[in-house]
Design an enzyme around this catalytic site. Sequence first.
Site, PDB file in Angstrom:
ATOM      1  N   ILE A  67       0.910  -1.158   0.000  1.00  0.00           N
ATOM      2  CA  ILE A  67       0.000   0.000   0.000  1.00  0.00           C
ATOM      3  C   ILE A  67       0.945   1.202   0.000  1.00  0.00           C
ATOM      4  O   ILE A  67       1.880   1.264   0.797  1.00  0.00           O
ATOM      5  CB  ILE A  67      -0.972  -0.032   1.211  1.00  0.00           C
ATOM      6  CG1 ILE A  67      -1.820   1.221   1.324  1.00  0.00           C
ATOM      7  CG2 ILE A  67      -0.271  -0.302   2.526  1.00  0.00           C
ATOM      8  CD1 ILE A  67      -2.956   1.118   2.381  1.00  0.00           C
ATOM      9  N   SER A  68       0.739   2.120  -0.941  1.00  0.00           N
ATOM     10  CA  SER A  68       1.691   3.224  -1.127  1.00  0.00           C
ATOM     11  C   SER A  68       1.747   4.148   0.089  1.00  0.00           C
ATOM     12  O   SER A  68       0.806   4.202   0.883  1.00  0.00           O
ATOM     13  CB  SER A  68       1.291   4.057  -2.341  1.00  0.00           C
ATOM     14  OG  SER A  68       1.233   3.252  -3.500  1.00  0.00           O
TER      15      SER A  68
END
Length: 220
Positions: A67-68
């Site tokens: 997840i960025s």
Amino acid sequence: MNLADTYRQKGLRKKLIQSLREKGKFNEQVLQAMERIPRHLFLPNSSAFDTLMYEDRAFRIAGGQTISHPSTVACQTTLLEIQANDKILEIGTGSGYQAAVLSEMGARVYSIERQKVLFDTTPGLLKQLGYTKIKTFFGDGFAGVAAFAPYDKILITCASPEIPESLVKQLKIGGYFVLPLTNEDDNQTMIRIIKKSETELIKEEFGTFSFVPMLKGKSY
Ligand code: SAH
């Protein structure tokens, strides 16, 4: 699944968003959407990590993906200049967090993922969290989702080795295309393309990032 969003988690989130706001380069509507979304719920076993989830960090999710960073999500979403009702194609559904941010801003989101483990879990989570309008697809993002083209905006959330021609074709004239393009240092340069006409693309650059690779084909 425990969907709790405690006062403590809300407080941590508020602080994170304030720290992003102080950088002075992100759109305020984007930050407000992010402040409404419980990012900790997008990570399996989230309760153990909830403090870390509200630091500006990327996290491992299933399938060896990530997840960025919140700042990366804020950057890409700011560059898209989202208008309510925009039709957006996202490449790399992943945890679903970026799709939720776009949906929270009133965009119509179409999101494609090549990893079966993520495609099997993320759409259900998005529905549970109330994001019932996001449409998800299992497939190779290099091909886009032609059935719903053209799109107002296209976003790639993995490191693209090239500017995929098939995606440029699926973008409206006047549309925006935001992607991290792998450079000679093996990092990515954030690129925004504005499609002026069928033959004219304007290309702008917005700094260096590090993303998981965009890979061809599907993975079961
Ligand atoms: N937007 C996601 C980011 C996940 S990381 C989030 O908010 O969590 C990038 C994702 O892109 C990974 O899930 C990876 O599996 C996916 N991906 C990589 N290559 C792809 C391709 N060709 N088509 C679709 N998805 C791809």
